[in-house]
Design a protein around this motif. Structure first.
Motif, PDB file in Angstrom:
ATOM      1  N   ALA A  30       3.923   7.579  11.902  1.00  0.00           N
ATOM      2  CA  ALA A  30       2.983   8.214  12.831  1.00  0.00           C
ATOM      3  C   ALA A  30       2.625   7.297  13.994  1.00  0.00           C
ATOM      4  CB  ALA A  30       1.714   8.624  12.086  1.00  0.00           C
ATOM      5  N   ARG A  31       2.264   7.876  15.105  1.00  0.00           N
ATOM      6  CA  ARG A  31       1.857   7.088  16.271  1.00  0.00           C
ATOM      7  C   ARG A  31       0.465   6.490  16.081  1.00  0.00           C
ATOM      8  NH1 ARG A  31       2.673  10.345  21.741  1.00  0.00           N
ATOM      9  NH2 ARG A  31       1.971   8.326  22.511  1.00  0.00           N
ATOM     10  N   SER A  32      -0.398   7.187  15.364  1.00  0.00           N
ATOM     11  CA  SER A  32      -1.768   6.738  15.160  1.00  0.00           C
ATOM     12  C   SER A  32      -1.821   5.539  14.210  1.00  0.00           C
ATOM     13  CB  SER A  32      -2.614   7.872  14.583  1.00  0.00           C
ATOM     14  OG  SER A  32      -3.830   7.366  14.048  1.00  0.00           O
ATOM     15  N   PRO A  33      -2.438   4.431  14.622  1.00  0.00           N
ATOM     16  CA  PRO A  33      -2.559   3.278  13.724  1.00  0.00           C
ATOM     17  C   PRO A  33      -3.318   3.606  12.443  1.00  0.00           C
ATOM     18  CG  PRO A  33      -3.088   2.648  15.971  1.00  0.00           C
ATOM     19  CD  PRO A  33      -2.974   4.142  15.957  1.00  0.00           C
ATOM     20  N   GLN A  34      -4.356   4.468  12.563  1.00  0.00           N
ATOM     21  CA  GLN A  34      -5.136   4.827  11.383  1.00  0.00           C
ATOM     22  C   GLN A  34      -4.288   5.581  10.367  1.00  0.00           C
ATOM     23  OE1 GLN A  34      -6.222   5.169  14.522  1.00  0.00           O
ATOM     24  NE2 GLN A  34      -7.862   3.647  14.522  1.00  0.00           N
ATOM     25  N   VAL A  35      -3.419   6.458  10.867  1.00  0.00           N
ATOM     26  CA  VAL A  35      -2.551   7.218   9.965  1.00  0.00           C
ATOM     27  C   VAL A  35      -1.502   6.294   9.353  1.00  0.00           C
ATOM     28  CG1 VAL A  35      -0.874   9.104   9.806  1.00  0.00           C
ATOM     29  CG2 VAL A  35      -2.949   9.389  11.188  1.00  0.00           C
ATOM     30  N   ARG A  36      -0.920   5.423  10.175  1.00  0.00           N
ATOM     31  CA  ARG A  36       0.065   4.478   9.628  1.00  0.00           C
ATOM     32  C   ARG A  36      -0.569   3.581   8.566  1.00  0.00           C
ATOM     33  NH1 ARG A  36       1.255   3.544  14.838  1.00  0.00           N
ATOM     34  NH2 ARG A  36       0.763   1.318  14.825  1.00  0.00           N
ATOM     35  N   SER A  37      -1.797   3.139   8.822  1.00  0.00           N
ATOM     36  CA  SER A  37      -2.461   2.263   7.853  1.00  0.00           C
ATOM     37  C   SER A  37      -2.713   3.007   6.539  1.00  0.00           C
ATOM     38  CB  SER A  37      -3.771   1.711   8.421  1.00  0.00           C
ATOM     39  OG  SER A  37      -4.714   2.740   8.659  1.00  0.00           O
ATOM     40  N   ALA A  38      -3.041   4.299   6.632  1.00  0.00           N
ATOM     41  CA  ALA A  38      -3.213   5.097   5.416  1.00  0.00           C
ATOM     42  C   ALA A  38      -1.895   5.185   4.652  1.00  0.00           C
ATOM     43  CB  ALA A  38      -3.730   6.489   5.759  1.00  0.00           C
ATOM     44  N   GLY A  39      -0.795   5.346   5.388  1.00  0.00           N
ATOM     45  CA  GLY A  39       0.506   5.391   4.744  1.00  0.00           C
ATOM     46  C   GLY A  39       0.862   4.075   4.064  1.00  0.00           C
ATOM     47  N   VAL A  40       0.546   2.961   4.740  1.00  0.00           N
ATOM     48  CA  VAL A  40       0.819   1.643   4.147  1.00  0.00           C
ATOM     49  C   VAL A  40       0.007   1.466   2.872  1.00  0.00           C
ATOM     50  CG1 VAL A  40       0.590  -0.846   4.482  1.00  0.00           C
ATOM     51  CG2 VAL A  40       1.467   0.572   6.333  1.00  0.00           C
ATOM     52  N   THR A  41      -1.247   1.864   2.909  1.00  0.00           N
ATOM     53  CA  THR A  41      -2.084   1.777   1.708  1.00  0.00           C
ATOM     54  C   THR A  41      -1.520   2.654   0.601  1.00  0.00           C
ATOM     55  OG1 THR A  41      -4.026   1.383   3.098  1.00  0.00           O
ATOM     56  CG2 THR A  41      -4.427   2.049   0.825  1.00  0.00           C
ATOM     57  N   GLY A  42      -0.937   3.805   0.993  1.00  0.00           N
ATOM     58  CA  GLY A  42      -0.336   4.702   0.010  1.00  0.00           C
ATOM     59  C   GLY A  42       0.862   4.095  -0.703  1.00  0.00           C
ATOM     60  N   LEU A  43       1.489   3.094  -0.103  1.00  0.00           N
ATOM     61  CA  LEU A  43       2.619   2.433  -0.762  1.00  0.00           C
ATOM     62  C   LEU A  43       2.194   1.784  -2.080  1.00  0.00           C
ATOM     63  CD1 LEU A  43       4.329   0.734   2.310  1.00  0.00           C
ATOM     64  CD2 LEU A  43       5.276   2.605   0.931  1.00  0.00           C
ATOM     65  N   ARG A  44       0.955   1.325  -2.103  1.00  0.00           N
ATOM     66  CA  ARG A  44       0.463   0.702  -3.348  1.00  0.00           C
ATOM     67  C   ARG A  44       0.408   1.735  -4.460  1.00  0.00           C
ATOM     68  NH1 ARG A  44      -5.633  -1.081  -4.768  1.00  0.00           N
ATOM     69  NH2 ARG A  44      -5.191  -2.172  -6.725  1.00  0.00           N
ATOM     70  N   ARG A  45      -0.126   2.909  -4.154  1.00  0.00           N
ATOM     71  CA  ARG A  45      -0.225   3.957  -5.175  1.00  0.00           C
ATOM     72  C   ARG A  45       1.156   4.371  -5.665  1.00  0.00           C
ATOM     73  NH1 ARG A  45      -3.284   9.829  -4.813  1.00  0.00           N
ATOM     74  NH2 ARG A  45      -2.438  10.611  -6.772  1.00  0.00           N
ATOM     75  N   ALA A  46       2.129   4.313  -4.758  1.00  0.00           N
ATOM     76  CA  ALA A  46       3.485   4.707  -5.130  1.00  0.00           C
ATOM     77  C   ALA A  46       4.227   3.589  -5.856  1.00  0.00           C
ATOM     78  CB  ALA A  46       4.257   5.117  -3.885  1.00  0.00           C
ATOM     79  N   GLY A  47       3.579   2.436  -6.016  1.00  0.00           N
ATOM     80  CA  GLY A  47       4.230   1.315  -6.682  1.00  0.00           C
ATOM     81  C   GLY A  47       5.313   0.670  -5.840  1.00  0.00           C
ATOM     82  N   ARG A  48       5.187   0.804  -4.519  1.00  0.00           N
ATOM     83  CA  ARG A  48       6.212   0.290  -3.602  1.00  0.00           C
ATOM     84  C   ARG A  48       5.606  -0.754  -2.665  1.00  0.00           C
ATOM     85  NH1 ARG A  48       8.425   6.114  -1.652  1.00  0.00           N
ATOM     86  NH2 ARG A  48       9.003   4.877   0.175  1.00  0.00           N
ATOM     87  N   GLN A  49       4.808  -1.656  -3.235  1.00  0.00           N
ATOM     88  CA  GLN A  49       4.089  -2.635  -2.432  1.00  0.00           C
ATOM     89  C   GLN A  49       5.007  -3.467  -1.545  1.00  0.00           C
ATOM     90  OE1 GLN A  49       3.565  -1.996  -5.663  1.00  0.00           O
ATOM     91  NE2 GLN A  49       1.496  -2.486  -6.331  1.00  0.00           N
ATOM     92  N   GLY A  50       6.187  -3.789  -2.053  1.00  0.00           N
ATOM     93  CA  GLY A  50       7.101  -4.631  -1.292  1.00  0.00           C
ATOM     94  C   GLY A  50       7.496  -4.050   0.047  1.00  0.00           C
ATOM     95  N   GLU A  51       7.474  -2.722   0.164  1.00  0.00           N
ATOM     96  CA  GLU A  51       7.854  -2.072   1.420  1.00  0.00           C
ATOM     97  C   GLU A  51       6.825  -2.287   2.524  1.00  0.00           C
ATOM     98  OE1 GLU A  51       9.139   2.006   0.973  1.00  0.00           O
ATOM     99  OE2 GLU A  51       9.847   1.601  -1.059  1.00  0.00           O
ATOM    100  N   ALA A  52       5.638  -2.757   2.141  1.00  0.00           N
ATOM    101  CA  ALA A  52       4.610  -3.021   3.153  1.00  0.00           C
ATOM    102  C   ALA A  52       4.986  -4.191   4.045  1.00  0.00           C
ATOM    103  CB  ALA A  52       3.264  -3.293   2.479  1.00  0.00           C
ATOM    104  N   ALA A  53       5.933  -5.025   3.627  1.00  0.00           N
ATOM    105  CA  ALA A  53       6.331  -6.190   4.421  1.00  0.00           C
ATOM    106  C   ALA A  53       6.818  -5.786   5.810  1.00  0.00           C
ATOM    107  CB  ALA A  53       7.411  -6.980   3.685  1.00  0.00           C
TER     108      ALA A  53
END
Length: 207
Positions: A30-53
């Motif tokens: 997403a273009r919105s930083p707030q939406v992207r940040s929500a997606g990054v936080t969602g990586l934790r719930r999905a068990g995909r923390q490494g993708e946050a790099a």
């Protein structure tokens, strides 16, 4: 913007196993930083923390902060990753800003070496990183006020404001001339105003 964030959070809350890509993909791009940040936080719930790099060098400070949080929750220290990115930051121009946000004073020399990088965005984020580390030395930063990139000039101006009273008046005045680029004139005028206010305060009698 708040509505976008709420929608992103609701989408993450409703994620089902196996549908992570369907939900996270649009959020992370997403273009919105707030939406992207929500997606990054969602990586934790999905068990995909490494993708946050991948988002450590996002152009948004909010997203970078979320990426660091998610990586740490997964037992990954983001600092070595930032240091590695800053060895060759052309492909990740915002990495120097992230290094400043989570680094130590030992990282200041690496950031200083990037303030003359050929890529303007790297120079901008190197200055931002130095501010975050509280490692700005105004004498070294002054030459960058003449940078050809308006974005760099703006970043340098912001970094110089606390020391504006120490910058020579004539040096700034010359840069307000009509022959100078607009970004430089605006920056010099802004610094001059702060410089003059500081001079007035120093002349006021105390007691």
């Amino acid at each position: 913007m708040r509505i976008q964030t709420l929608c992103a959070e609701a989408a993450i809350a409703g994620m089902r196993d196996g549908a992570y890509d369907e939900v996270l993909g649009p959020l992370l791009s997403a273009r919105s930083p707030q939406v992207r940040s929500a997606g990054v936080t969602g990586l934790r719930r999905a068990g995909r923390q490494g993708e946050a790099a991948v988002f450590l060098a996002d152009r948004s400070g909010v997203v970078r902060a979320c990426a660091r949080y998610v990586l740490r929750q997964g037992g990954i220290d983001p600092l070595p990753l930032y240091r590695s990115m800053c060895a060759d930051p052309a492909a990740r121009p915002a990495a120097p800003a992230g290094l400043g946000e989570c680094g130590t004073r030992e990282d200041a020399p690496a950031l200083w070496s990037l303030v003359t990088h050929p890529v303007p965005a790297v120079r901008v984020h190197a200055v931002t990183g130095l501010r975050a580390l509280d490692a700005v030395r105004y004498e070294q930063l002054l030459p960058l006020l003449d940078d050809p990139s308006p974005a760099v000039v703006r970043a340098v101006t912001q970094a110089l404001l606390p020391d504006a009273g120490r910058i020579p008046h004539e040096w700034l005045l010359v840069r307000t001339g009509a022959d100078r680029p607009r970004a430089l004139r605006v920056a010099a005028e802004r610094l001059l105003r702060v410089h003059l206010r500081a001079a007035v305060r120093q002349r006021r009698p105390t007691g």
